[in-house]
Design an enzyme around this catalytic site. Structure first.
Site, mmCIF file in Angstrom:
data_model
loop_
_atom_site.group_PDB
_atom_site.id
_atom_site.type_symbol
_atom_site.label_atom_id
_atom_site.label_comp_id
_atom_site.label_asym_id
_atom_site.label_seq_id
_atom_site.Cartn_x
_atom_site.Cartn_y
_atom_site.Cartn_z
ATOM 1 N N ASP A 174 -10.474 -5.001 -1.202
ATOM 2 C CA ASP A 174 -9.480 -4.429 -0.284
ATOM 3 C C ASP A 174 -10.189 -3.664 0.834
ATOM 4 O O ASP A 174 -10.804 -2.622 0.585
ATOM 5 C CB ASP A 174 -8.553 -3.496 -1.068
ATOM 6 C CG ASP A 174 -7.345 -3.055 -0.258
ATOM 7 O OD1 ASP A 174 -7.220 -3.470 0.909
ATOM 8 O OD2 ASP A 174 -6.535 -2.287 -0.808
ATOM 9 N N MET A 202 -2.081 4.676 -3.881
ATOM 10 C CA MET A 202 -3.062 5.659 -3.403
ATOM 11 C C MET A 202 -2.371 7.005 -3.431
ATOM 12 O O MET A 202 -2.052 7.610 -2.393
ATOM 13 C CB MET A 202 -3.537 5.267 -1.992
ATOM 14 C CG MET A 202 -4.438 4.031 -2.022
ATOM 15 S SD MET A 202 -4.594 3.220 -0.423
ATOM 16 C CE MET A 202 -3.138 2.180 -0.474
ATOM 17 N N ASP A 241 0.830 -1.210 0.000
ATOM 18 C CA ASP A 241 0.000 0.000 0.000
ATOM 19 C C ASP A 241 0.861 1.256 0.000
ATOM 20 O O ASP A 241 1.487 1.595 1.009
ATOM 21 C CB ASP A 241 -0.910 0.005 1.234
ATOM 22 C CG ASP A 241 -2.061 -0.981 1.098
ATOM 23 O OD1 ASP A 241 -2.763 -0.918 0.070
ATOM 24 O OD2 ASP A 241 -2.246 -1.810 2.010
HETATM 25 C C1 DX5 Z 1 -6.377 0.635 2.913
HETATM 26 C C2 DX5 Z 1 -5.413 -0.302 2.218
HETATM 27 C C3 DX5 Z 1 -5.634 -1.709 2.557
HETATM 28 C C4 DX5 Z 1 -5.439 -2.030 4.018
HETATM 29 C C5 DX5 Z 1 -6.363 -3.139 4.366
HETATM 30 O O1 DX5 Z 1 -6.142 1.922 2.466
HETATM 31 O O2 DX5 Z 1 -5.520 -0.163 0.820
HETATM 32 O O3 DX5 Z 1 -4.870 -2.568 1.732
HETATM 33 O O4 DX5 Z 1 -4.133 -2.413 4.334
HETATM 34 O O5 DX5 Z 1 -6.291 -3.340 5.742
HETATM 35 P P1 DX5 Z 1 -7.381 -4.207 6.492
HETATM 36 O O6 DX5 Z 1 -7.385 -5.566 5.872
HETATM 37 O O7 DX5 Z 1 -6.896 -4.189 7.904
HETATM 38 O O8 DX5 Z 1 -8.702 -3.500 6.317
HETATM 39 ZN ZN ZN Z 2 -4.561 -1.696 -0.482
#
Ligand code: DX5
Ligand code: ZN
Length: 230
Positions: free
Chosen positions: A177, A72, A39
């Site tokens: 996700d 992101m 990420d």
């Molecule tokens: C959120 C990320 C995810 C995050 C998911 O912005 O894109 O990939 O790490 O985390 P969990 O599985 O804890 O919701």
């Molecule tokens: Zn992610």
């Protein structure tokens, strides 16, 4: 990366020990991870900062499976080559990250990498309808991006079903996700998903000294997901 729709579990290293990525990655892969989800956050497109291409390059030698890089960031285009050179296998950009997502997907494909397109919870599936020929992975966000450990947003299940219909037999993965646990995993695979990102759902309770917990978490999510797969 041969295509199939068997369930793939992609632990997000956002929930790993940031001082120990090499060992963490080796641990999750030894415990059954199919992809490693990375990420990348810029403190602008999302309200959090993580890491950039140099970090991705540093962890690449530790990844034996698939390096799935979720960008992101906005803008995206100036950084695509750097993430490709860092060794990403899949590069995912957000449809909301700028006015020229079509150009962004072209640029990702031009590097020879698989292209991913992510949609925030507030963005309808229709926003991706004219882009499906350019994507290898559709990433449906089931939390607002920026942080791990948030609660799964159930209203996104309809969007997953819409994508499953739109995609038909095209070789496009549906990745989910956010908020995936053994409780929410069957909901998304029944709706048509095949790649499940999980951060807290995989890492909670475990560590590199207790990697078997990662294995138990991955196995529980996979079992629930597979039993419900559409
Ligand atoms: C959120 C990320 C995810 C995050 C998911 O912005 O894109 O990939 O790490 O985390 P969990 O599985 O804890 O919701
Ligand atoms: Zn992610």
């Amino acid at each position: 990366m041969p295509f199939d729709r068997t369930i793939k579990i992609a632990p997000s290293i956002l929930s790993a020990d940031f001082a120990n990525f090499g060992q963490e990655i080796r641990a999750i892969e030894a415990q059954g991870a199919d992809w490693v989800h990375v990420d990348v956050m810029d403190g602008h497109f999302v309200p959090n900062l993580t890491f950039g291409p140099a970090m991705c390059k540093a962890i690449r030698p530790h990844i034996k499976t698939v390096m799935d890089v979720h960008l992101m960031i906005a803008p995206v285009d100036p950084y695509i080559n750097a993430f490709a050179e860092a060794g990403a296998d899949v590069i995912t950009a957000h449809v909301e990250a700028g006015p020229h997502i079509h150009r962004t997907l072209q640029a990702i494909r031009a590097t020879g990498k698989k292209s991913g397109l992510a949609l925030n919870p507030g963005t309808p599936a229709a926003a991706a309808a004219d882009l499906l020929d350019m994507v290898d992975v559709i990433c449906v966000m089931t939390v607002n991006p920026g942080f791990g450990g948030q609660k799964f947003i159930h209203s996104q299940l309809d969007k997953i079903r819409s994508f499953r219909k739109m995609i038909g037999d095209r070789p496009i993965h549906i990745e989910i996700d956010g908020g995936i646990t053994s409780e929410t995993a069957p909901l998304v695979t029944a709706a048509g998903a095949d790649v499940l990102v999980a951060g807290s759902g995989v890492f909670s309770g475990g560590s590199v000294d207790k990697p078997e917990v990662y294995g138990q978490n991955i196995a529980a999510i996979r079992a629930a997901a597979t039993a419900a797969q559409a």
